[in-house]
Write an enzyme that holds these catalytic residues in place. Sequence first.
Site, PDB file in Angstrom:
ATOM      1  N   CYS A  17       0.861  -1.188   0.000  1.00 51.24           N
ATOM      2  CA  CYS A  17       0.000   0.000   0.000  1.00 51.24           C
ATOM      3  C   CYS A  17       0.895   1.235   0.000  1.00 51.24           C
ATOM      4  O   CYS A  17       2.067   1.154  -0.385  1.00 51.24           O
ATOM      5  CB  CYS A  17      -0.980  -0.016   1.167  1.00 51.24           C
ATOM      6  SG  CYS A  17      -0.232  -0.004   2.802  1.00 51.24           S
ATOM      7  N   ARG A  42      -3.378  -0.687   5.434  1.00 47.95           N
ATOM      8  CA  ARG A  42      -3.967  -1.778   4.652  1.00 47.95           C
ATOM      9  C   ARG A  42      -3.047  -2.986   4.484  1.00 47.95           C
ATOM     10  O   ARG A  42      -3.442  -4.124   4.756  1.00 47.95           O
ATOM     11  CB  ARG A  42      -4.378  -1.244   3.263  1.00 47.95           C
ATOM     12  CG  ARG A  42      -5.526  -0.280   3.309  1.00 47.95           C
ATOM     13  CD  ARG A  42      -5.676   0.504   2.019  1.00 47.95           C
ATOM     14  NE  ARG A  42      -4.576   1.437   1.834  1.00 47.95           N
ATOM     15  CZ  ARG A  42      -4.410   2.215   0.772  1.00 47.95           C
ATOM     16  NH1 ARG A  42      -5.288   2.141  -0.216  1.00 47.95           N
ATOM     17  NH2 ARG A  42      -3.398   3.054   0.694  1.00 47.95           N
ATOM     18  N   ASP A  52      -8.447   3.856   1.226  1.00 43.58           N
ATOM     19  CA  ASP A  52      -7.449   4.210   2.236  1.00 43.58           C
ATOM     20  C   ASP A  52      -8.188   4.628   3.511  1.00 43.58           C
ATOM     21  O   ASP A  52      -8.901   5.632   3.507  1.00 43.58           O
ATOM     22  CB  ASP A  52      -6.600   5.362   1.689  1.00 43.58           C
ATOM     23  CG  ASP A  52      -5.493   5.763   2.638  1.00 43.58           C
ATOM     24  OD1 ASP A  52      -5.501   5.298   3.791  1.00 43.58           O
ATOM     25  OD2 ASP A  52      -4.622   6.542   2.215  1.00 43.58           O
TER      26      ASP A  52
END
Length: 145
Positions: free
Chosen positions: A3, A9, A117
């Site tokens: 990420c 994440r 996000d």
Amino acid sequence: MVCLGNICRSPLAEGILKSKLNPDFYIVDSAGTSAYHIGEVPDHRSIAIAKKNGIDISNQRARKFIANDFNEFDLIYAMDIENYYNICSLSTNKSNLLKVKLILNEINPLKDLSVPDPYYGGDYGFENVYEMLDKACSIITKNIS
Ligand code: 4NP
């Protein structure tokens, strides 16, 4: 698992996929395309949602994705389209490029969807991300084992 910051994440994706695979046969790691958070532990909200699901990710430390990762790993999953392109830009040949995949295409093939996000959102964002990544990692596990 890659990420932007490697604190929200991808640490979750790493922890979830690791929990589904035999560590004697698979190496799972995560990284970020940015250097913002190198050396940091995962975001406390990622640690919490993982813990709620029986997974401990608190030992992970953020690192930056590097070109040599193409030599070390067979599959590289990007959490979103921007990171997908940033990873691809570090590739120097076609076989490396073919290793890079968008993780949500495991659930919705060819849709090119991004894991949102959750960094600036609330806890709900992390629950949502967890559910998506758990589904995707189950499919990955089925396909590679
Ligand atoms: P991640 O989330 O890419 O899922 O780790 C983010 C973490 C930090 C920032 C952006 C996204 N940041 O801008 O610092």
